[in-house]
Design an enzyme around this catalytic site. Structure first.
Site, PDB file in Angstrom:
ATOM      1  N   LYS A 273      73.135  20.554  10.631  1.00 13.16           N
ATOM      2  CA  LYS A 273      73.139  19.811   9.361  1.00 13.16           C
ATOM      3  C   LYS A 273      74.551  19.320   9.045  1.00 13.16           C
ATOM      4  CE  LYS A 273      69.091  22.339   7.798  1.00 13.16           C
ATOM      5  NZ  LYS A 273      68.532  23.453   7.025  1.00 13.16           N
TER       6      LYS A 273
ATOM      7  N   GLN B 109      70.666  28.134   3.256  1.00 15.82           N
ATOM      8  CA  GLN B 109      69.837  28.271   4.459  1.00 15.82           C
ATOM      9  C   GLN B 109      68.933  29.494   4.329  1.00 15.82           C
ATOM     10  OE1 GLN B 109      69.738  25.999   7.071  1.00 15.82           O
ATOM     11  NE2 GLN B 109      67.984  27.203   7.759  1.00 15.82           N
TER      12      GLN B 109
ATOM     13  N   ASP C  17      67.073  20.528  -1.011  1.00 16.53           N
ATOM     14  CA  ASP C  17      65.926  21.057  -0.266  1.00 16.53           C
ATOM     15  C   ASP C  17      64.636  20.945  -1.079  1.00 16.53           C
ATOM     16  OD1 ASP C  17      66.501  21.843   2.324  1.00 16.53           O
ATOM     17  OD2 ASP C  17      67.398  23.743   1.712  1.00 16.53           O
TER      18      ASP C  17
END
Ligand code: NDP
Length: 295
Positions: free
Chosen positions: A60, A104, A127
């Site tokens: 990412k 994460q 997200d």
């Protein structure tokens, strides 16, 4: 009867499509940043030492560099408490420089994941896991679309694969993949069936699917006998299995038995190189959107 020619699956190459999207995002970011003298910034938080999570965060961060998004990688030890992670999130929420926050997952067991997700500023929640973003998506008015489902829809769209009117079978009902992708497919006028670990006659339900999204995390679970001729197959699963023939010591397996299913379906995503890169491309778009919305 479908001929052999018609059933030879086309590979939905997520790497090629995500490279194309990243080029487009890079051009937009460059133009936008030059006009305002400000660059989008993503804070990527990694807690603990999980190898796979470290690889995902690295990919990412690398994608950010490719498209001109600044990134900060914050690493915290595996022993981090909920309160310590909350404190970092408060700092990132308040920081004027940070547009997107990515935590994460999964987090180490001692951390209360729901509390953490709820603490992220919804406007920086690239997200799209925060309850308010989940709600907006369910209402069909998303602020951000979660990255993996967004990547799946974009992969279908860019390959001119129609969604409206299809029977879509989603295997898996997680907050991250199954539920939001089912919601998006419904919004795009598919007839959606969601399967999970208590579903009876799962094979029969899959066999009705013009489109199957396999997101259950069970390697090679979907086999040819569960797939109808000409179906579109999206394989979200990524499981690391030990493989001494590989330099890394492991092989990545999807949730679909590629060898038996691919001769039968019309389109299929490979693992790796299918949904994974599309997820990252979608994250880049969300981070840029967060920055544009703020400025
Ligand atoms: P979760 O473990 O959170 O959810 C799995 C879902 O699958 C659950 O809803 C579960 O049902 C269902 N399930 C489990 N076993 C069965 C079964 N035998 N039959 C039917 N349903 C079953 O997984 P995630 O959604 O987070 O991830 C799924 C996979 O996708 C994983 O391999 C993950 O690594 C991968 N992934 C890939 C991404 C990418 O970018 N390519 C991004 C995110 C995930 P129940 O709810 O009843 O327990």
């Amino acid at each position: 009867m479908v001929s052999a020619e018609q059933t030879r699956a086309r590979i939905l190459d997520g790497r090629v499509t995500s490279d194309q999207i990243k080029l487009e995002v890079a051009a937009e970011v460059a133009r936008w940043s030059a006009e305002r003298a400000v660059k989008p910034r993503l804070a990527a938080v990694l807690v603990g030492d999980d190898d796979a999570s470290a690889v995902y965060v690295r990919n990412k961060v690398r994608a950010c560099a490719e498209v001109g998004i600044e990134s900060d990688q914050r690493r915290l030890p595996a022993s981090t408490t909920t309160e310590e992670l909350l404190s970092l999130i408060r700092e990132l929420n308040q920081s004027e420089d940070v547009d997107g926050i990515l935590i994460q997952l999964p987090l180490p067991g001692q951390i209360d994941e729901a509390t953490i997700i709820k603490a992220i500023d919804p406007e920086k929640d690239v997200d799209a896991f925060h309850p308010s973003n989940v709600g907006l998506l369910a209402m069909g008015r998303p602020r951000f679309v979660p990255c993996t489902p967004a990547g799946i829809i974009e992969l279908l769209d860019r390959n001119q694969i129609g969604i409206a009117g299809k029977n879509a079978c989603v295997v898996g009902r997680s907050q991250i993949v199954g539920r939001p992708v089912a919601s998006l497919l419904l919004q795009r006028d598919a007839t959606v069936t969601i399967c999970h670990s208590h579903t009876k006659n799962l094979s029969e339900i899959c066999l009705q699917g013009d489109l199957i999204v396999a997101a259950l995390g069970k390697p090679e679970f979907v086999t040819a006998d569960m797939v109808k001729e000409g179906a579109v197959i999206i394989d979200v699963g990524i499981t690391r299995l030990p493989d001494s023939s590989k330099k890394s010591g492991f092989a990545l397996k999807g949730d679909v038995h590629f060898a038996s299913v691919s001769p039968k379906c019309s389109y299929i995503t490979p693992v790796p190189g299918g949904v994974g890169p599309m997820t990252i491309a979608a994250l880049m778009k969300n981070t840029f959107k967060a920055c544009m919305d703020k400025n």
